[in-house]
Structure formats: structure tokens, C-alpha cells
Design a protein around this motif. Structure first.
Motif, PDB file in Angstrom:
ATOM      1  N   ALA A 146      20.524 -22.252 -63.410  1.00 15.55           N
ATOM      2  CA  ALA A 146      19.485 -20.638 -63.874  1.00 15.55           C
ATOM      3  C   ALA A 146      21.024 -19.536 -63.857  1.00 15.55           C
ATOM      4  N   HIS A 147      21.539 -19.993 -64.107  1.00 14.56           N
ATOM      5  CA  HIS A 147      23.070 -18.459 -63.832  1.00 14.56           C
ATOM      6  C   HIS A 147      22.698 -18.038 -65.628  1.00 14.56           C
ATOM      7  N   TYR A 148      22.358 -16.599 -65.886  1.00 15.39           N
ATOM      8  CA  TYR A 148      22.437 -16.272 -66.972  1.00 15.39           C
ATOM      9  C   TYR A 148      21.482 -17.050 -68.709  1.00 15.39           C
ATOM     10  N   ARG A 149      20.396 -17.383 -68.090  1.00 14.29           N
ATOM     11  CA  ARG A 149      19.373 -17.795 -68.616  1.00 14.29           C
ATOM     12  C   ARG A 149      18.512 -17.132 -69.720  1.00 14.29           C
ATOM     13  N   ALA A 150      18.217 -17.733 -71.099  1.00 13.71           N
ATOM     14  CA  ALA A 150      17.552 -16.763 -71.327  1.00 13.71           C
ATOM     15  C   ALA A 150      16.228 -17.855 -70.965  1.00 13.71           C
ATOM     16  N   GLY A 151      15.026 -16.753 -70.949  1.00 12.42           N
ATOM     17  CA  GLY A 151      14.130 -16.869 -70.256  1.00 12.42           C
ATOM     18  C   GLY A 151      13.968 -17.140 -68.779  1.00 12.42           C
ATOM     19  N   GLY A 152      14.905 -16.847 -68.743  1.00  8.27           N
ATOM     20  CA  GLY A 152      15.890 -17.027 -66.648  1.00  8.27           C
ATOM     21  C   GLY A 152      15.435 -15.674 -66.051  1.00  8.27           C
ATOM     22  N   LEU A 153      15.669 -16.077 -64.809  1.00  9.15           N
ATOM     23  CA  LEU A 153      15.277 -14.621 -63.677  1.00  9.15           C
ATOM     24  C   LEU A 153      17.315 -13.860 -63.951  1.00  9.15           C
ATOM     25  N   ALA A 154      17.053 -12.612 -63.934  1.00  9.88           N
ATOM     26  CA  ALA A 154      18.159 -12.386 -63.854  1.00  9.88           C
ATOM     27  C   ALA A 154      18.928 -12.278 -62.557  1.00  9.88           C
ATOM     28  N   PHE A 171      10.457 -20.359 -61.143  1.00 12.12           N
ATOM     29  CA  PHE A 171      11.132 -18.800 -60.823  1.00 12.12           C
ATOM     30  C   PHE A 171      10.387 -18.251 -62.263  1.00 12.12           C
ATOM     31  N   VAL A 172       9.711 -19.807 -62.834  1.00 13.29           N
ATOM     32  CA  VAL A 172       8.272 -18.970 -64.149  1.00 13.29           C
ATOM     33  C   VAL A 172       6.761 -18.269 -63.359  1.00 13.29           C
ATOM     34  N   ALA A 214       9.651  -8.239 -64.689  1.00 15.30           N
ATOM     35  CA  ALA A 214      10.279  -9.173 -64.253  1.00 15.30           C
ATOM     36  C   ALA A 214      11.686  -8.524 -64.737  1.00 15.30           C
ATOM     37  N   PRO A 215      12.694  -9.145 -64.382  1.00 12.04           N
ATOM     38  CA  PRO A 215      14.074  -9.181 -64.426  1.00 12.04           C
ATOM     39  C   PRO A 215      14.648 -10.365 -65.527  1.00 12.04           C
ATOM     40  N   ILE A 216      14.342 -10.311 -66.369  1.00  7.57           N
ATOM     41  CA  ILE A 216      14.189 -12.003 -67.369  1.00  7.57           C
ATOM     42  C   ILE A 216      15.379 -11.499 -68.531  1.00  7.57           C
ATOM     43  N   TYR A 217      16.558 -12.629 -68.761  1.00  6.46           N
ATOM     44  CA  TYR A 217      17.157 -12.563 -69.982  1.00  6.46           C
ATOM     45  C   TYR A 217      16.793 -13.367 -71.511  1.00  6.46           C
ATOM     46  N   LEU A 218      17.264 -12.498 -72.654  1.00  9.43           N
ATOM     47  CA  LEU A 218      16.073 -12.857 -73.900  1.00  9.43           C
ATOM     48  C   LEU A 218      17.727 -13.476 -74.273  1.00  9.43           C
TER      49      LEU A 218
END
Length: 245
Positions: free
Chosen positions: A61-69, A202-203, A216-220
Motif C-alpha cells: 500500500a505504501h507509496y504505490r503507483a496508482g495507490g492512495l497516498a 482502495f479503488v 483522490a490523492p493518488i500517486y502516479l
């Protein structure tokens, strides 16, 4: 071409298990996604904790591309496998080891705590859920109902403590394939299924946040256009509360 029937059987079994996850967990996924959505709107955080191999869910889950920050892994070497797997197996069964680990993380009543344990009975994970409940956080378990019922033998299960239970459907022992001419079984599934369940939550939460008009706070992925600016802004926002950024 070399035939690989056992590999095919394992992947077919895993595919079947993942395919029925939604039907088996639809209500729990909806409840967990709603909890994450509320947390995001309150500027809270989603903490993820597990011991042994289950700790990999926190790193997933941590610092995941496409995941919640807003996700924060709860990590301590004593409960992981990279600095002493045998010792970690002992520690995860010891009472009192979780409290000093959790003291590092400012979990509050606006937060969600996801606790992952396939067997669902180890002392550390049950105590983690109890700490979350005492604080007032929403506690979500990812566990195997079948395994934990066999393993409990009168002990309190993670599923007994959590507010929301996501059942990964893994069999007792977490091995799915019989080896020919042997009583041995291979093919663990809890990690693959656990990651799928957690990301399903999460999605859904991200989609609800976006539909409600918020961003939504999403990492790219770092290799995507514009990722540097987006990710730096999110890191600046969450780093003060996430010691692993």
C-alpha cells in the motif's frame, strides 16, 4: 514445449479464488471503502499492519503507483521476515510487543487501521486490532475465516475484534496444491488475494472520492508524464505524518 500442469493448476485455483472475492465480500468491501472515504474527507490516514509475510500488505500500500497516498505502513523489523524470520515468528506470538511499535504512529479516531493476518490468531495482530479499537479508529481485518476458525482453539481471533472483516478465502495452512505421491501441499494464496482485496477497497474509495467532486490523492508511476509534480505535492502533504516517506 514443456508441460507445466501443476503450475497451471495453481494459477487456475488462484484465479477461481480471486474471481469469487467480490461475491463473498461485497458488503465488507463497500463498508471498508466507505470508511476509507470518510477518513480521506477528514484528512485522516489509513494505516496497514501485518506480521511475517502479511507485513508485505503494508508495503504494497505504501507509496504505490496508482495507490492512495494517505496510506501509512506500520513496519518494525521484529515482526517482519528480513532480519530474522524465525525470531519474528516468536515475536508475533508475544504479548506486549505491538504497543511500542504503534507508539511511533499517531493513529487517531479519524483514521482506518487495516490489520492483516491469514491465520488471524497471532497475539501481535489481535493486540494491534484492540489498540485500534481503543483509539477509536475503524479496524478492518484481512484474514482467512476458515483458517482462523481452525487455528483459534479458544483464542480470540482478529475477526472477532475488527469492525469490518474481509475474508481472503484461503484454506487452513495457506497451501492449495497437493504434490503427487506426497502429503505435502504447496501454493500459498493469501498474499495475492490479500493484495487484491485491499486494492479493491482502495479503488472503490478513490472512485467515490472523485465522484464526490474531490481529488483522490493518488500517486502516479514515476515514469508517467507529470508524475514528479503530482507525487512531490502528495509527499509534502503526507510526509509529516508518514515516517516512511
Amino acid at each position: 514445449m514443456t508441460k507445466t500442469p501443476t503450475a497451471a493448476a495453481y494459477l487456475a485455483d488462484l484465479t477461481t479464488r480471486i474471481g469469487r472475492l467480490y461475491d463473498d465480500n461485497a458488503e465488507a468491501i463497500a463498508l471498508a471503502a466507505a470508511a476509507v472515504e470518510r477518513t480521506a474527507k477528514a484528512d485522516g490516514l489509513v494505516y496497514v499492519f501485518g506480521t511475517g509475510h502479511s507485513h508485505t500488505m503494508a508495503e504494497e500500500a505504501h507509496y504505490r503507483a496508482g495507490g492512495l497516498a494517505l496510506t501509512v505502513p506500520i513496519l518494525a523489523a521484529t515482526t517482519m521476515v528480513h532480519e530474522g524470520a524465525v525470531a519474528g515468528t516468536v515475536f508475533e506470538r508475544m504479548s506486549g510487543i505491538v504497543a511500542p511499535i504503534f507508539a511511533r504512529y499517531p493513529i487517531g479516531p479519524n483514521d482506518v487501521l487495516i490489520v492483516v493476518s491469514n491465520s488471524g490468531v497471532n497475539t501481535a495482530t489481535v493486540e494491534a486490532a484492540l489498540i485500534g479499537k481503543t483509539i477509536g479508529a475503524t479496524v478492518v481485518a484481512i484474514t482467512s475465516e476458515a483458517y482462523s476458525k481452525v487455528a483459534a482453539q479458544g483464542r480470540t481471533r482478529l475477526a472477532d475484534v475488527a469492525d469490518i472483516v474481509l475474508d481472503n478465502g484461503a484454506p487452513p495452512g495457506d497451501a492449495t496444491i497437493n504434490l503427487p505421491g506426497s502429503k505435502l501441499r504447496v501454493g500459498p494464496v493469501s498474499t495475492s488475494i490479500g493484495a487484491a482485496l485491499m486494492n479493491a477497497v482502495f479503488v472503490e474509495a478513490a472512485a467515490r472520492l472523485q465522484s464526490a467532486g474531490g481529488a483522490a490523492p493518488i500517486y502516479l508511476s514515476a515514469n508517467m508524464p507529470g508524475a514528479k509534480e503530482v507525487n512531490e505535492a502528495l509527499v509534502d502533504r503526507y510526509r509529516p505524518r508518514n515516517p516512511h516517506l
